[in-house]
Design a protein around this motif. Structure first.
Motif, PDB file in Angstrom:
ATOM      1  N   GLY A  26      27.199 -23.468 -43.475  1.00 28.61           N
ATOM      2  CA  GLY A  26      27.412 -23.788 -44.882  1.00 28.61           C
ATOM      3  C   GLY A  26      27.942 -22.583 -45.623  1.00 28.61           C
ATOM      4  O   GLY A  26      28.392 -21.602 -45.021  1.00 28.61           O
ATOM      5  N   PRO A  27      27.889 -22.636 -46.953  1.00 26.73           N
ATOM      6  CA  PRO A  27      28.465 -21.566 -47.762  1.00 26.73           C
ATOM      7  C   PRO A  27      27.698 -20.250 -47.635  1.00 26.73           C
ATOM      8  O   PRO A  27      26.481 -20.234 -47.440  1.00 26.73           O
ATOM      9  N   ALA A  28      28.455 -19.170 -47.737  1.00 25.25           N
ATOM     10  CA  ALA A  28      27.876 -17.824 -47.692  1.00 25.25           C
ATOM     11  C   ALA A  28      28.764 -16.903 -48.518  1.00 25.25           C
ATOM     12  O   ALA A  28      29.884 -17.268 -48.881  1.00 25.25           O
ATOM     13  N   GLU A  29      28.258 -15.732 -48.822  1.00 22.68           N
ATOM     14  CA  GLU A  29      29.042 -14.684 -49.457  1.00 22.68           C
ATOM     15  C   GLU A  29      29.089 -13.496 -48.515  1.00 22.68           C
ATOM     16  O   GLU A  29      28.120 -13.226 -47.798  1.00 22.68           O
ATOM     17  N   VAL A  30      30.230 -12.792 -48.517  1.00 24.95           N
ATOM     18  CA  VAL A  30      30.431 -11.653 -47.624  1.00 24.95           C
ATOM     19  C   VAL A  30      30.846 -10.448 -48.443  1.00 24.95           C
ATOM     20  O   VAL A  30      31.719 -10.541 -49.310  1.00 24.95           O
ATOM     21  N   GLU A  31      30.204  -9.331 -48.188  1.00 26.94           N
ATOM     22  CA  GLU A  31      30.552  -8.045 -48.802  1.00 26.94           C
ATOM     23  C   GLU A  31      30.851  -7.084 -47.658  1.00 26.94           C
ATOM     24  O   GLU A  31      29.983  -6.819 -46.820  1.00 26.94           O
ATOM     25  N   LEU A  32      32.088  -6.576 -47.603  1.00 28.33           N
ATOM     26  CA  LEU A  32      32.480  -5.685 -46.517  1.00 28.33           C
ATOM     27  C   LEU A  32      32.271  -4.225 -46.890  1.00 28.33           C
ATOM     28  O   LEU A  32      32.520  -3.825 -48.025  1.00 28.33           O
ATOM     29  N   ALA A  33      31.820  -3.457 -45.916  1.00 26.61           N
ATOM     30  CA  ALA A  33      31.684  -1.998 -46.013  1.00 26.61           C
ATOM     31  C   ALA A  33      32.502  -1.422 -44.846  1.00 26.61           C
ATOM     32  O   ALA A  33      32.938  -2.166 -43.966  1.00 26.61           O
ATOM     33  N   PRO A  34      32.701  -0.114 -44.815  1.00 27.09           N
ATOM     34  CA  PRO A  34      33.510   0.472 -43.745  1.00 27.09           C
ATOM     35  C   PRO A  34      33.009   0.165 -42.325  1.00 27.09           C
ATOM     36  O   PRO A  34      33.805   0.074 -41.396  1.00 27.09           O
ATOM     37  N   ASP A  35      31.695  -0.035 -42.160  1.00 25.63           N
ATOM     38  CA  ASP A  35      31.161  -0.248 -40.811  1.00 25.63           C
ATOM     39  C   ASP A  35      30.325  -1.507 -40.654  1.00 25.63           C
ATOM     40  O   ASP A  35      29.779  -1.767 -39.587  1.00 25.63           O
ATOM     41  N   SER A  36      30.220  -2.323 -41.721  1.00 28.36           N
ATOM     42  CA  SER A  36      29.371  -3.512 -41.629  1.00 28.36           C
ATOM     43  C   SER A  36      29.831  -4.584 -42.610  1.00 28.36           C
ATOM     44  O   SER A  36      30.639  -4.334 -43.502  1.00 28.36           O
ATOM     45  N   ALA A  37      29.293  -5.770 -42.408  1.00 29.03           N
ATOM     46  CA  ALA A  37      29.503  -6.885 -43.319  1.00 29.03           C
ATOM     47  C   ALA A  37      28.126  -7.395 -43.726  1.00 29.03           C
ATOM     48  O   ALA A  37      27.270  -7.634 -42.868  1.00 29.03           O
ATOM     49  N   THR A  38      27.908  -7.544 -45.019  1.00 27.08           N
ATOM     50  CA  THR A  38      26.662  -8.106 -45.515  1.00 27.08           C
ATOM     51  C   THR A  38      26.909  -9.569 -45.848  1.00 27.08           C
ATOM     52  O   THR A  38      27.811  -9.884 -46.625  1.00 27.08           O
ATOM     53  N   LEU A  39      26.134 -10.445 -45.235  1.00 25.51           N
ATOM     54  CA  LEU A  39      26.242 -11.878 -45.468  1.00 25.51           C
ATOM     55  C   LEU A  39      25.017 -12.346 -46.237  1.00 25.51           C
ATOM     56  O   LEU A  39      23.886 -11.931 -45.918  1.00 25.51           O
ATOM     57  N   SER A  40      25.232 -13.182 -47.226  1.00 27.08           N
ATOM     58  CA  SER A  40      24.116 -13.771 -47.969  1.00 27.08           C
ATOM     59  C   SER A  40      24.321 -15.273 -48.060  1.00 27.08           C
ATOM     60  O   SER A  40      25.454 -15.757 -48.117  1.00 27.08           O
ATOM     61  N   TRP A  41      23.222 -16.027 -48.042  1.00 31.38           N
ATOM     62  CA  TRP A  41      23.262 -17.478 -48.021  1.00 31.38           C
ATOM     63  C   TRP A  41      21.961 -18.001 -48.587  1.00 31.38           C
ATOM     64  O   TRP A  41      21.022 -17.241 -48.858  1.00 31.38           O
ATOM     65  N   THR A  42      21.874 -19.324 -48.741  1.00 29.85           N
ATOM     66  CA  THR A  42      20.648 -19.976 -49.196  1.00 29.85           C
ATOM     67  C   THR A  42      20.118 -20.837 -48.061  1.00 29.85           C
ATOM     68  O   THR A  42      20.848 -21.665 -47.499  1.00 29.85           O
ATOM     69  N   GLU A  43      18.856 -20.626 -47.724  1.00 33.19           N
ATOM     70  CA  GLU A  43      18.198 -21.421 -46.682  1.00 33.19           C
ATOM     71  C   GLU A  43      17.953 -22.842 -47.194  1.00 33.19           C
ATOM     72  O   GLU A  43      18.028 -23.097 -48.398  1.00 33.19           O
ATOM     73  N   GLU A  44      17.662 -23.767 -46.275  1.00 32.70           N
ATOM     74  CA  GLU A  44      17.390 -25.161 -46.653  1.00 32.70           C
ATOM     75  C   GLU A  44      16.251 -25.279 -47.652  1.00 32.70           C
ATOM     76  O   GLU A  44      16.256 -26.159 -48.499  1.00 32.70           O
ATOM     77  N   ASN A  45      15.270 -24.389 -47.567  1.00 33.95           N
ATOM     78  CA  ASN A  45      14.120 -24.444 -48.467  1.00 33.95           C
ATOM     79  C   ASN A  45      14.384 -23.732 -49.794  1.00 33.95           C
ATOM     80  O   ASN A  45      13.479 -23.577 -50.605  1.00 33.95           O
ATOM     81  N   GLY A  46      15.631 -23.271 -50.002  1.00 36.11           N
ATOM     82  CA  GLY A  46      15.992 -22.612 -51.255  1.00 36.11           C
ATOM     83  C   GLY A  46      15.822 -21.107 -51.246  1.00 36.11           C
ATOM     84  O   GLY A  46      16.207 -20.436 -52.204  1.00 36.11           O
ATOM     85  N   ALA A  47      15.247 -20.568 -50.183  1.00 32.18           N
ATOM     86  CA  ALA A  47      15.049 -19.116 -50.095  1.00 32.18           C
ATOM     87  C   ALA A  47      16.387 -18.417 -49.856  1.00 32.18           C
ATOM     88  O   ALA A  47      17.272 -18.952 -49.184  1.00 32.18           O
TER      89      ALA A  47
END
Length: 74
Positions: A26-47
């Motif tokens: 499903g949907p997620a947001e991605v923030e790129l850094a020089p050596d990593s990618a941070t992914l954020s999302w919402t779990e089914e329970n809203g967390a």
């Protein structure tokens, strides 16, 4: 810059040395850094879910279309 993305397939991360944990499709947001990618999302329970993965691993997910990025609006 944060980019919107969609998780389409088996995308996982590890919390420390633990077992692989699957990020829900499903949907997620991605923030790129020089050596990593941070992914954020919402779990089914809203967390909120968030993790950082190595950039090489992230690039493989994108290459195999397990993560697709939305085109930014003009």
């Amino acid at each position: 810059m944060t980019q919107n993305a969609t998780i389409h397939d088996n995308v996982t991360y590890r919390a420390g040395d633990g077992v692989a944990i699957e990020i829900p499709q499903g949907p997620a947001e991605v923030e790129l850094a020089p050596d990593s990618a941070t992914l954020s999302w919402t779990e089914e329970n809203g967390a909120a879910g968030v993790t950082a993965i190595p950039l090489t691993e992230y690039n493989e997910y994108v290459e195999h279309k397990q993560i697709t990025l939305e085109s930014p609006n003009p």
